[in-house]
Enzyme design. Structure first.
Site, PDB file in Angstrom:
ATOM      1  N   CYS A   2       0.824  -1.214   0.000  1.00 35.01           N
ATOM      2  CA  CYS A   2       0.000   0.000   0.000  1.00 35.01           C
ATOM      3  C   CYS A   2       0.856   1.262   0.000  1.00 35.01           C
ATOM      4  CB  CYS A   2      -0.880   0.034   1.239  1.00 35.01           C
ATOM      5  SG  CYS A   2      -1.877  -1.431   1.433  1.00 35.01           S
ATOM      6  N   ARG A  27       5.301  -0.174  -6.338  1.00 37.18           N
ATOM      7  CA  ARG A  27       5.300  -1.032  -5.146  1.00 37.18           C
ATOM      8  C   ARG A  27       4.228  -2.111  -5.217  1.00 37.18           C
ATOM      9  NH1 ARG A  27       7.607   2.166  -0.598  1.00 37.18           N
ATOM     10  NH2 ARG A  27       6.461   0.806   0.769  1.00 37.18           N
ATOM     11  N   TRP A  74      -3.069  -2.683  -1.568  1.00 32.01           N
ATOM     12  CA  TRP A  74      -2.705  -4.054  -1.948  1.00 32.01           C
ATOM     13  C   TRP A  74      -3.486  -4.952  -0.989  1.00 32.01           C
ATOM     14  CZ3 TRP A  74      -0.242  -8.515  -0.127  1.00 32.01           C
ATOM     15  CH2 TRP A  74       0.307  -9.358  -1.094  1.00 32.01           C
ATOM     16  N   ASN A  98      -1.957   1.335   6.107  1.00 35.55           N
ATOM     17  CA  ASN A  98      -1.000   0.417   5.512  1.00 35.55           C
ATOM     18  C   ASN A  98      -0.605  -0.562   6.605  1.00 35.55           C
ATOM     19  OD1 ASN A  98       1.086  -0.817   4.221  1.00 35.55           O
ATOM     20  ND2 ASN A  98       2.371   1.020   3.985  1.00 35.55           N
ATOM     21  N   GLY A  99      -0.875  -1.845   6.415  1.00 33.69           N
ATOM     22  CA  GLY A  99      -0.516  -2.823   7.454  1.00 33.69           C
ATOM     23  C   GLY A  99      -1.683  -3.748   7.740  1.00 33.69           C
ATOM     24  N   GLU A 477      18.384 -17.658  -7.399  1.00 35.23           N
ATOM     25  CA  GLU A 477      17.979 -16.311  -7.804  1.00 35.23           C
ATOM     26  C   GLU A 477      17.481 -16.302  -9.261  1.00 35.23           C
ATOM     27  OE1 GLU A 477      17.192 -13.659  -6.536  1.00 35.23           O
ATOM     28  OE2 GLU A 477      17.475 -12.117  -8.047  1.00 35.23           O
ATOM     29  N   LYS A 481      13.695 -15.130 -10.338  1.00 31.96           N
ATOM     30  CA  LYS A 481      13.460 -14.042 -11.295  1.00 31.96           C
ATOM     31  C   LYS A 481      12.522 -14.516 -12.392  1.00 31.96           C
ATOM     32  CE  LYS A 481      14.625 -11.479  -9.748  1.00 31.96           C
ATOM     33  NZ  LYS A 481      15.108 -10.796  -8.591  1.00 31.96           N
ATOM     34  N   GLU A 484       8.906 -15.027 -11.159  1.00 38.51           N
ATOM     35  CA  GLU A 484       8.289 -13.734 -10.844  1.00 38.51           C
ATOM     36  C   GLU A 484       7.772 -13.006 -12.069  1.00 38.51           C
ATOM     37  OE1 GLU A 484      10.175 -10.820  -7.750  1.00 38.51           O
ATOM     38  OE2 GLU A 484      11.751 -11.897  -8.788  1.00 38.51           O
ATOM     39  N   HIS A 500      18.573 -36.686  -6.583  1.00 44.18           N
ATOM     40  CA  HIS A 500      17.890 -37.091  -5.348  1.00 44.18           C
ATOM     41  C   HIS A 500      16.398 -36.777  -5.407  1.00 44.18           C
ATOM     42  CE1 HIS A 500      21.666 -38.152  -3.466  1.00 44.18           C
ATOM     43  NE2 HIS A 500      22.165 -37.044  -3.999  1.00 44.18           N
ATOM     44  N   LYS A 599       6.419  -4.382  -4.380  1.00 45.10           N
ATOM     45  CA  LYS A 599       7.849  -4.085  -4.313  1.00 45.10           C
ATOM     46  C   LYS A 599       8.354  -4.129  -2.873  1.00 45.10           C
ATOM     47  CE  LYS A 599      11.873  -2.843  -5.845  1.00 45.10           C
ATOM     48  NZ  LYS A 599      12.667  -3.944  -6.395  1.00 45.10           N
TER      49      LYS A 599
HETATM   50  C1  F6R Z   1      12.447 -10.498  -5.912  1.00 38.48           C
HETATM   51  C2  F6R Z   1      12.199  -9.484  -4.929  1.00 38.48           C
HETATM   52  C3  F6R Z   1      11.798  -9.904  -3.566  1.00 38.48           C
HETATM   53  C4  F6R Z   1      12.532  -9.057  -2.527  1.00 38.48           C
HETATM   54  C5  F6R Z   1      12.017  -9.381  -1.121  1.00 38.48           C
HETATM   55  C6  F6R Z   1      12.769  -8.599  -0.067  1.00 38.48           C
HETATM   56  O1  F6R Z   1      12.814  -9.954  -7.137  1.00 38.48           O
HETATM   57  O2  F6R Z   1      12.324  -8.319  -5.207  1.00 38.48           O
HETATM   58  O3  F6R Z   1      12.018 -11.257  -3.362  1.00 38.48           O
HETATM   59  O4  F6R Z   1      13.893  -9.307  -2.631  1.00 38.48           O
HETATM   60  O5  F6R Z   1      10.651  -9.072  -1.050  1.00 38.48           O
HETATM   61  O6  F6R Z   1      12.626  -7.240  -0.261  1.00 38.48           O
HETATM   62  P1  F6R Z   1      13.649  -6.227   0.398  1.00 38.48           P
HETATM   63  O7  F6R Z   1      14.963  -6.435  -0.234  1.00 38.48           O
HETATM   64  O8  F6R Z   1      13.063  -4.875   0.105  1.00 38.48           O
HETATM   65  O9  F6R Z   1      13.664  -6.544   1.864  1.00 38.48           O
END
Ligand code: F6R
Length: 604
Positions: A2, A27, A74, A98-99, A477, A481, A484, A500, A599
């Site tokens: 949010c 975000r 959100w 927010n929360g 990673e 990516k 996502e 395994h 985000k």
């Molecule tokens: C993946 C991504 C998320 C963040 C995670 C932590 O591309 O962006 O997995 O890495 O939500 O976010 P931060 O780094 O802001 O604590």
């Protein structure tokens, strides 16, 4: 998650609120709304879906209001509907939140029994109704805010406006909140993110938990007052100048922010190297030697956790120091074994990730020192840490983290070199420059090849990323990516672990993205052969001009590992960032704002 933006001042609040909400779009959100004061009445305009829907509604009315609060939601409690969108309001107050209010259902039941009515399914409206109830008993806004806040459980930030005055109120518990002031223009602002206030508010205030902040604009002057919950004056806030710039909001020549941010990495690496080895950051790194710990405790989420795994390798291999690393949402509830003489290291781009913050708090409660590797200066993680190591990535707008990962891992590498007193070794700067150079090469040469490979594999059913040792976190990673942004099933595995279990998945519909480093070369080739024998499609990312790799691979991305040593995982990772990007583009997904993602994950 949010986004909140509020304004009070002599001008129309609509412009800065919509601009602020637009900046916070990255975000993640699913509905948007605004409350204005029109002819003395609180008027709420809100709509599910994109911010553009709200903008259209507002432009039809063309309203002027010198005070207002806006919100992008959100969804957590209650579906994505216009009724559930914020602000929530009545004839006395309007609230954005927010929360999460954890005891919302109990409170709502009690309030309904007392005759109060609800229009939405949100937990947020419970706060509005509590506020209204206490106001009916006290006729005092500050007292009502305090009582309502004391009644709720959970981590939240609220901004409140009222019909009776042109004051903006806000407060929070473990959620981001910033108040902005512009003395020249006599304007007050509030937001969940300083980025929304860049160019508007040169001075920022960060209230601490449970501090009520009241912004008053009167006679061409702004004054900001802070109160404890017992309504005595509070000095529990920090002030800071807003040093961010807004050029980050432009994509430049790139089609997506993600692509821009991948391309930025090379120059950011150079800058970070210079900052920590020769610039202001050097002192910070040097101070590390004053801290000793028998064990480091790392906690982070998602991509930041993967960066933590890379850093764990550095601390273990270069420093021979013990590191325990956990996903933050696990760490906080596992009753971890912590000792006062240990250090917690929390890694986060935003510095606002709820689970990571909870781990930091837990460590502090147990007497551990808390360090951060963080991007956003002034974020909650930053403010609460004993020592911060900034990654200076600039604003990262693409929801899928790219440059933050690289710079987090590089910062960890420099920390590890500092612990071993290696910072004056000339080879260090050369290694960093080499990394930057090799990444620039990928950006200018290999992207075409990667794009071509993407066109051949993007319709496959599943992707298994494999790597050994220091490349294993990169496999994780790479898979994250891809899932996502391309919405395709992908998993990261330690190459030796395939047989395994996951090898049962392999057939011609599965692509194995195999990272092959110069180390454990033959063993990793054997793993690839196992996949090939089961008709899996092989994409090798490994040392260039290698005949064996050419033989085994269906597609081969040859890289120059020479001289990179410990930094090579960061190099390989850029190839995987491009690969995910191009697969997602072929699939036509919303690359910068993938579905369901936010985000900054400010709820647990
Ligand atoms: C993946 C991504 C998320 C963040 C995670 C932590 O591309 O962006 O997995 O890495 O939500 O976010 P931060 O780094 O802001 O604590």
């Amino acid at each position: 998650m949010c986004g909140i933006v509020g304004y009070s001042g002599p001008n129309n609040s609509v412009g800065p609120i919509l601009e602020g909400l637009t900046r916070l779009e990255y975000r993640g959100y699913d509905s948007a709304g605004i409350c204005l004061k029109l002819e003395g009445e609180l008027e709420i305009i809100k709509k599910e879906g994109k911010l553009d829907n709200l903008k259209t509604l507002i432009s039809e009315k063309n309203p002027f209001s010198s005070i207002g609060i806006g919100h992008t939601r959100w969804a957590t409690h209650g579906g994505v509907t216009t009724d559930n969108a914020h602000p929530h309001g009545n004839e006395i107050f309007a609230v954005v939140h927010n929360g999460i209010i954890e005891n919302a259902s109990v409170l709502k039941k009690e309030l309904i029994e007392q005759g109060y009515k609800f229009r939405s399914q949100t937990d947020s409206e419970v706060f509005l109704v509590l506020l209204t109830k206490f106001y009916s008993e006290t006729s005092d806004t500050l007292k009502s805010i305090s009582r309502a806040f004391k009644t709720i459980v959970g981590n939240s930030a609220f901004v409140i406006m009222e019909k009776a005055s042109d004051k903006l109120y806000c407060l929070k518990r473990s959620a981001p909140l910033v108040v902005g002031e512009n003395d020249e223009t006599a304007e007050a602002y509030v937001s969940s993110d300083p980025f929304a206030l860049v160019g508007y508010a040169p001075k920022l205030y960060f209230p601490q938990d449970s501090v009520i902040c009241e912004s008053v604009v009167q006679n061409n002057k702004v004054s900001i007052h802070f109160y404890e919950l017992d309504l005595t004056e509070s000095n529990r806030y920090k002030t800071q100048s807003n040093v961010m710039t807004i050029d980050a909001t432009s994509k430049g020549p790139y089609e997506h922010f993600m692509l821009k941010e991948i391309h930025e990495q090379s120059s950011l690496i150079d800058k970070l190297g210079a900052y920590y080895l020769k610039g202001e950051g050097r002192k910070k790194l040097d101070e590390l030697k004053n801290f000793k710990t028998p064990t480091w405790h790392f906690a982070a989420c998602g991509t930041a956790w993967h960066a933590g795994l890379v850093i764990k390798n550095y601390f273990e291999q270069i420093n021979r120091q013990r590191v325990s690393i956990e996903i933050a949402s696990e760490f906080r509830y596992k009753n971890p074994i912590l000792n006062k003489d240990e250090i917690g290291l929390f890694i986060s781009q935003s510095g606002e990730t709820a689970d990571t913050l909870a781990c930091q708090e837990l460590c502090e409660e147990q007497g551990l020192k808390s360090f951060s590797i963080v991007n956003v200066e002034g974020s909650t993680l930053f403010r609460n840490a004993d020592k911060n190591f900034l990654i200076h990535a600039g604003v990262e707008i693409g929801v899928a983290s790219t440059k933050a990962f690289t710079l987090q891992a590089l910062t960890g590498y420099l920390m590890s070199q500092s612990i071993n007193s290696n910072l004056d070794e000339p080879r260090l700067m050369s290694e960093i420059q080499l990394l930057s150079h090799r990444i620039a090469e990928i950006c200018s040469h290999s992207e075409v090849l990667i794009k071509e490979i993407a066109t051949k594999i993007y319709l496959h059913k599943g992707f298994i990323f494999t790597g050994r040792g220091k490349y294993f976190p990169i496999a994780l990673e790479g898979a994250l990516k891809l899932k996502e942004i391309a919405y395709v099933h992908a998993e990261g595995y330690a190459a030796g672990e395939l047989k395994h279990g996951p090898i049962a998945l392999i057939d011609e519909s599965i692509v194995n993205i195999a990272i092959v480093g110069p180390e454990l070369f033959e063993k990793t080739i054997s793993n690839i052969e196992e996949v090939k024998a089961r008709r899996g499609i092989i994409v090798v990312v490994g040392p260039k001009d290698n005949e064996e790799l050419k033989q085994v691979a269906d597609f081969y991305i040859g890289l120059d590992f020479e001289g990179l040593q410990d930094l090579s995982p960061l190099y390989v990772n850029v190839v995987l960032q491009f690969l995910s990007y191009h697969i997602a583009k072929l699939k036509g997904t919303d690359i910068d704002k993938p579905r369901n993602l936010a985000k900054s994950v400010t709820v647990e």
